[in-house]
Enzyme design. Structure first.
Site, PDB file in Angstrom:
ATOM      1  N   HIS A 499     -21.939  16.333  74.238  1.00  0.00           N
ATOM      2  CA  HIS A 499     -20.905  17.312  73.888  1.00  0.00           C
ATOM      3  C   HIS A 499     -21.261  18.023  72.583  1.00  0.00           C
ATOM      4  O   HIS A 499     -21.269  19.257  72.516  1.00  0.00           O
ATOM      5  CB  HIS A 499     -19.558  16.604  73.761  1.00  0.00           C
ATOM      6  CG  HIS A 499     -18.424  17.490  73.337  1.00  0.00           C
ATOM      7  ND1 HIS A 499     -17.476  17.954  74.220  1.00  0.00           N
ATOM      8  CD2 HIS A 499     -18.078  17.994  72.117  1.00  0.00           C
ATOM      9  CE1 HIS A 499     -16.608  18.708  73.567  1.00  0.00           C
ATOM     10  NE2 HIS A 499     -16.950  18.755  72.286  1.00  0.00           N
ATOM     11  N   GLU A 500     -21.547  17.256  71.557  1.00  0.00           N
ATOM     12  CA  GLU A 500     -21.836  17.870  70.257  1.00  0.00           C
ATOM     13  C   GLU A 500     -23.126  18.677  70.306  1.00  0.00           C
ATOM     14  O   GLU A 500     -23.247  19.704  69.629  1.00  0.00           O
ATOM     15  CB  GLU A 500     -21.896  16.799  69.162  1.00  0.00           C
ATOM     16  CG  GLU A 500     -20.573  16.085  68.920  1.00  0.00           C
ATOM     17  CD  GLU A 500     -19.412  17.044  68.664  1.00  0.00           C
ATOM     18  OE1 GLU A 500     -19.636  18.149  68.111  1.00  0.00           O
ATOM     19  OE2 GLU A 500     -18.271  16.704  69.032  1.00  0.00           O
ATOM     20  N   HIS A 503     -22.404  22.120  71.547  1.00  0.00           N
ATOM     21  CA  HIS A 503     -22.050  22.985  70.416  1.00  0.00           C
ATOM     22  C   HIS A 503     -23.318  23.393  69.659  1.00  0.00           C
ATOM     23  O   HIS A 503     -23.470  24.546  69.243  1.00  0.00           O
ATOM     24  CB  HIS A 503     -21.118  22.256  69.452  1.00  0.00           C
ATOM     25  CG  HIS A 503     -19.699  22.139  69.896  1.00  0.00           C
ATOM     26  ND1 HIS A 503     -18.959  23.211  70.333  1.00  0.00           N
ATOM     27  CD2 HIS A 503     -18.858  21.061  69.943  1.00  0.00           C
ATOM     28  CE1 HIS A 503     -17.724  22.815  70.628  1.00  0.00           C
ATOM     29  NE2 HIS A 503     -17.641  21.511  70.405  1.00  0.00           N
ATOM     30  N   HIS A 506     -25.113  26.155  71.231  1.00  0.00           N
ATOM     31  CA  HIS A 506     -24.382  27.403  71.028  1.00  0.00           C
ATOM     32  C   HIS A 506     -24.806  28.042  69.704  1.00  0.00           C
ATOM     33  O   HIS A 506     -24.912  29.274  69.594  1.00  0.00           O
ATOM     34  CB  HIS A 506     -22.883  27.128  71.043  1.00  0.00           C
ATOM     35  CG  HIS A 506     -22.037  28.310  71.368  1.00  0.00           C
ATOM     36  ND1 HIS A 506     -20.658  28.238  71.401  1.00  0.00           N
ATOM     37  CD2 HIS A 506     -22.326  29.602  71.660  1.00  0.00           C
ATOM     38  CE1 HIS A 506     -20.153  29.415  71.710  1.00  0.00           C
ATOM     39  NE2 HIS A 506     -21.145  30.270  71.868  1.00  0.00           N
TER      40      HIS A 506
END
Length: 710
Positions: A499-500, A503, A506
């Site tokens: 998940h991190e 990010h 991104h």
């Protein structure tokens, strides 16, 4: 000039000289940077030339570089490697930094130029990205109070300054409450039921705190407290740990009220309601949602209710299984919140013949980091080279050069994986530098996790099955074990890791001209799309078969065990969905009030009673330690965004499913172009439609959670 923060940062990738920086350097550095930024803003506003995109919008985006990099560094170390001295600087600078922000965004000379350009935006002949920057920048000024009457601007600035002080106190109280708790286990009776990986992590936590040989410590780090609640046979100790975990900040602890956040929560809510009224809104939720994809409370509540009722039914079915496990174990007491995870683990073991203690040895941290990087390589052509020569702000930090498919050095990725007393809880991504073509800036992106550390050996030894260190394709990764177990992750921990890094991608793949539009600076209910989408690859069978290998035998995850993991994937989703949604409902209810409740704990309790939250379930975050809401305004009236983005991410991953390949090159290229590299240069709904060819639908999310009803 003896202050290293005011000198050129000449470390690799322009990193600051971490070892030379002390807390005492920050306040004078901030004072100098604030003065420099004020002068730059005054100069932009005082220009004799008529406003243009170049001399106003682009110039403002490029201003304050010294302040921006200083803030990135300060908030990074304050969250990840704090100290009493650094916390004192935080408290001292909270209001001045907020006051500076208000002064800049309420600067009438500068806003006049921005407003003039905004009013004639259709006649300026701007391209899509410059137009988007102008519109977003204008909205930044308006939402910061630039259009308010003079007296209202003065009051709004005072409210923002006070909120900054309260946010800082709230976060520091939560950290103090978490650091102040240790459940010490010394005897076999106290360790009863705990598998080897939990004992190893608890022993390492004791070592980190300088405790004697033979002592094990359970902290309030999620990676330690959740396994303890799942496996400890000592019901009395489970209750003690659970009460400490859920009671952070509620004034009921043993610290004499030193970490009581109740009055802080109330004042924050009251000031946010006042700020919203100054903007002409009935409540803070309306103000916050105005600049989101959802746009309204009605849209948010429609989504939350869409999952709440199926989740209640799913949890009721799970409850029968849990009660069955209690009966099989001869338990005659009532089902309490500190019992749920323990007996749910028994029920899962009985129903699926799946034991987390059997699974965890296949998920060592080093191999999961390798899997995380490999997926990015297969999807986007990225390569990661470990840089053990780069020192971070703490020895736990690992650095990796990031190369694009053409071999171009495109950024730096930092990873800080372990829980520590001086580090706030949770997991997060932040930038030490955002990407910008105009500024010639490549991104420096940091991931923080709070995994329970295993018993590690020195970094640098070769990992079987991975490229040798020094090769551009190497992943390096966390230190490996010298004796005992390495850092082993639960399936949930692996999801957090991915998940991190979603990010992180991104930020790393951002490709925009102007810094204000870079990376994760998108609408809040869009920002979780890349992170939650990336979670899907951690559970892909071909990824697990390659990287999930037993840390002792190097045996790959057996097919039978993989089949059990897949069969059990939705077990417990009712419980977990209720916990998340309960927190989102309380967040929305608190921020929908025109004035703050007199007692936030009673308000929380009454709200959950209205929604009939089962007693044994509880909430992910109670208000008094809900850092998403009260350490900043980032997720205030916005905790729903994880579910909103889950609608997007499940639908987006279906594009790969429909292509017949989770690594389909064409779909991956479209994802990179439309979502990951675009930052905030495109309106998010438009960006999603460009990727998917249509608007998102909710059914894939409900199916993924096992909540789809006919």
């Amino acid at each position: 000039m003896s202050n290293p923060l005011l000198q050129d940062w000449d470390g690799p990738h322009g990193l600051p000289p971490f070892a030379a920086v002390s807390p005492a350097h920050f306040q004078p550095a901030f004072e100098a940077a604030l003065a420099q930024h004020r002068a730059e803003v005054d100069a932009i506003a005082a220009q004799a030339e008529a406003p243009s995109f170049a001399n106003t919008i682009a110039a403002f985006d490029a201003s304050g570089r010294q302040l921006t990099k200083l803030e990135h560094l300060f908030y990074t170390v304050a969250a990840s490697a704090t100290s009493p001295e650094l916390q004192a600087v935080q408290r001292a600078m909270a209001a001045p930094l907020a006051e500076h922000g208000s002064a800049v965004y309420m600067h009438q000379g500068l806003f006049g130029r921005v407003e003039a350009l905004f009013e004639q935006r259709e006649q300026l002949g701007l391209g899509a990205e410059p137009l988007r920057l102008l519109e977003r920048m204008h909205l930044d000024f308006v939402r910061a109070g630039a259009r308010l009457a003079p007296q209202a601007r003065e009051r709004y600035a005072a409210v923002m300054a006070r909120l900054a002080e309260l946010n800082t106190r709230f976060a520091q109280n939560v950290l103090a409450a978490e650091n102040g708790y240790q459940l010490r286990l010394s005897t076999d009776a106290e360790l009863a039921g705990l598998p080897a990986f939990v004992r190893a992590a608890a022993r390492q936590a004791a070592i980190d705190r300088g405790l004697d040989e033979g002592v094990h410590v359970i902290t309030l780090s999620r990676s330690l407290i959740v396994p303890f609640l799942s496996f400890s046979a000592r019901r009395d100790l489970r209750e003690q740990a659970w009460r400490a975990w859920v009671g952070r900040g509620d004034g009921q602890g043993d610290d004499g009220g030193a970490t009581d956040n109740r009055s802080i929560c109330r004042e924050i809510l009251e000031l946010r309601a006042e700020a919203a009224r100054l903007h002409g809104h009935a409540c803070y939720a309306d103000f916050a949602l105005e600049d989101t994809m959802a746009r309204s409370q009605g849209a948010v509540m429609d989504l939350l209710e869409r999952v709440w009722h199926p989740a209640l039914a799913a949890q009721a079915r799970e409850r029968e299984a849990v009660l069955g496990a209690m009966a099989a174990a001869g338990a005659t007491h009532a089902l309490e919140p500190w019992d749920w995870r323990f007996y749910a683990e028994h029920a899962r073991r009985a129903r699926f013949e799946l034991d987390e203690a059997e699974v965890k040895p296949y998920f060592s941290l080093d191999r999961m980091v390798a899997a995380m990087f490999d997926c990015a390589s297969r999807l986007f052509g990225l390569q990661f080279k470990a840089r053990p020569d780069i020192a971070g702000y703490h020895p736990d930090v690992r650095a990796y050069d990031v190369f694009d498919a053409d071999g171009r050095l495109s950024g730096l990725f930092l990873q800080d994986n372990f829980a520590r007393p001086a580090k706030r809880s949770g997991a997060w991504m932040n930038a030490l530098r955002n990407q910008s073509r105009a500024l010639g800036a490549t991104p420096i992106i940091l991931n923080n996790n709070n995994f329970a550390r295993g018993q590690e050996r020195p970094h640098g030894r070769a990992v079987p099955g991975l490229p040798p260190e020094g090769d551009q394709a190497t992943w390096g990764g966390p230190a490996l074990p010298e004796a005992g177990e390495p850092t082993l992750l639960s399936f949930d921990d692996v999801r957090t890791l991915f998940h991190e890094f979603g990010h992180g991608l991104h930020g790393l793949l951002s490709n925009v001209e102007h810094e204000r539009l870079a990376g994760t600076q998108v609408l809040r209910d869009f920002v979780e799309l890349p992170s939650q989408l990336y979670e899907h690859w951690m559970a892909e069978p071909e990824v697990l078969k390659t990287f999930a290998r037993h840390w002792q035998t190097d045996e790959p995850l057996p097919d039978a065990l993989l089949a059990k993991l897949q069969a059990a994937r939705q077990f417990g989703q009712g419980y977990e969905t209720l916990r998340y949604t309960a927190s989102a409902l309380v967040d929305m209810a608190a921020h929908a009030l025109p004035t703050a409740p007199a007692d936030v704990v009673a308000f929380e309790r009454d709200t959950m009673a209205q929604w009939r939250l089962p007693h044994e379930v509880g909430m992910n975050h109670r208000l008094t330690h809900f850092q998403h809401l009260f350490s900043s305004a980032g997720y205030a009236a916005g905790y729903y965004v994880y579910l909103w983005a889950e609608v997007l991410d499940c639908d987006a991953f279906d594009a790969f499913v429909e292509a017949g390949d989770p690594f389909d090159p064409a779909v991956a290229a479209r994802l990179r172009e439309c979502i990951l590299s675009a930052g905030n240069s495109r309106e998010p709904g438009e960006a999603f439609r460009a990727f998917r060819g249509r608007d998102p639908v909710v059914e894939p999310m409900l199916k993924d959670r096992g909540l789809l009803t006919t």
